[in-house]
Design a protein around this motif. Structure first.
Motif: not given
Length: 267
Positions: A227-237
């Motif tokens: 898995s890779r850490l990812h920041q969602s653009v839509s939810t900013e989570r």
């Protein structure tokens, strides 16, 4: 009572080795929990890298985390691997508080390499994620869903073995406290552990056939998620996104999901 039903850390070494090799991360450091299992992981990884003599591996920096590791010791180590231009740091840590300390120090000192982690330090607690470096991969084990019924059979098998001992007058807490789940089968046999003896004698008629104890200590169809850490653009989570798997000795990574360490230039 906790029954560990996952592979020992040393069995994860091929996963880490494949990730390092695939991305040309040759200069490696490790931060591991202190204790026998962490030491065994470091020893097996070093043995694996040394055996691959065609690759210019460098694996000299290892920090063993105590239960209450102090930030100054962690900071000294991070500065050391920064100076050495380490490509990747392997983090094996089950204590989330200690893991957060490591991440805070790494962010403060702007470590430029890639992190590859396993253990509870980066799992199950969303409050840790804001401190996790952006260049982070996580290795987590799983079992194919088609084997769920067989796992239930295994739970029933263990219950029968434990119930037999309780009926013979053994106190369950004392019985389990003398059983080291990470010990090799040979070591358990030499200590004449009563739980091991009961497991050997137990045969359970499960929904999928007979369940018996195997001395090979192998789990069927285990694979690992990358898995890779990812920041969602839509939810900013910030969340973990599965980008690949390791199964049957082979690594499969989604195209475009790889990133390189900027700690050192590759020839």
């Amino acid at each position: 009572m906790i029954l560990r039903m996952e592979p020992p850390l040393v069995e994860q070494v091929p996963v880490f080795y494949s990730l390092l090799k695939k991305n040309n991360w040759w200069k490696v450091a490790a931060i591991v929990d202190s204790g026998a299992e962490g030491d065994a992981f470091v020893h097996e990884l070093n043995h694996t890298l040394t055996a691959d003599s065609r690759t210019p591996w460098s694996f000299r920096n290892v920090l063993r985390l105590a239960t209450r590791s102090r930030p100054p010791a962690i900071e000294t180590f991070i500065n050391q691997i920064n100076h050495s231009l380490v490509d990747a740091v392997i983090l094996i840590c089950d204590n989330q508080g200690t893991g957060m300390q490591v991440f805070r120090v790494a962010n403060k000192n702007r470590f430029k390499g890639v992190w590859i982690a396993s253990g509870n330090a980066v799992a199950g607690n969303p409050s840790v994620l804001p401190y996790v470096p952006t260049k982070m991969l996580r290795v987590s084990y799983a079992v194919n869903s088609q084997y769920t019924a067989e796992w239930l059979d295994v739970v029933h098998f263990l219950s029968e073995a434990l119930q037999r001992l309780v009926q013979r007058g053994y106190e369950l807490d004392l019985l389990l406290s003398s059983y080291d789940c990470s010990s090799p089968v040979e070591q358990i046999r030499k200590s004449e552990n009563v739980l091991y003896s009961s497991l050997r004698k137990t045969v359970h008629q499960g929904a999928n056939g007979l369940i018996e104890f195997s001395e090979k200590e192998q789990m069927a169809r285990v694979f690992y998620r990358i898995s890779r850490l990812h920041q969602s653009v839509s939810t900013e989570r910030t969340e973990w996104v599965v980008i690949g798997i390791f199964e049957d000795g082979a690594m499969q990574i989604d195209s475009g999901s790889e990133f390189r360490s900027s700690a050192a230039k590759k020839n």
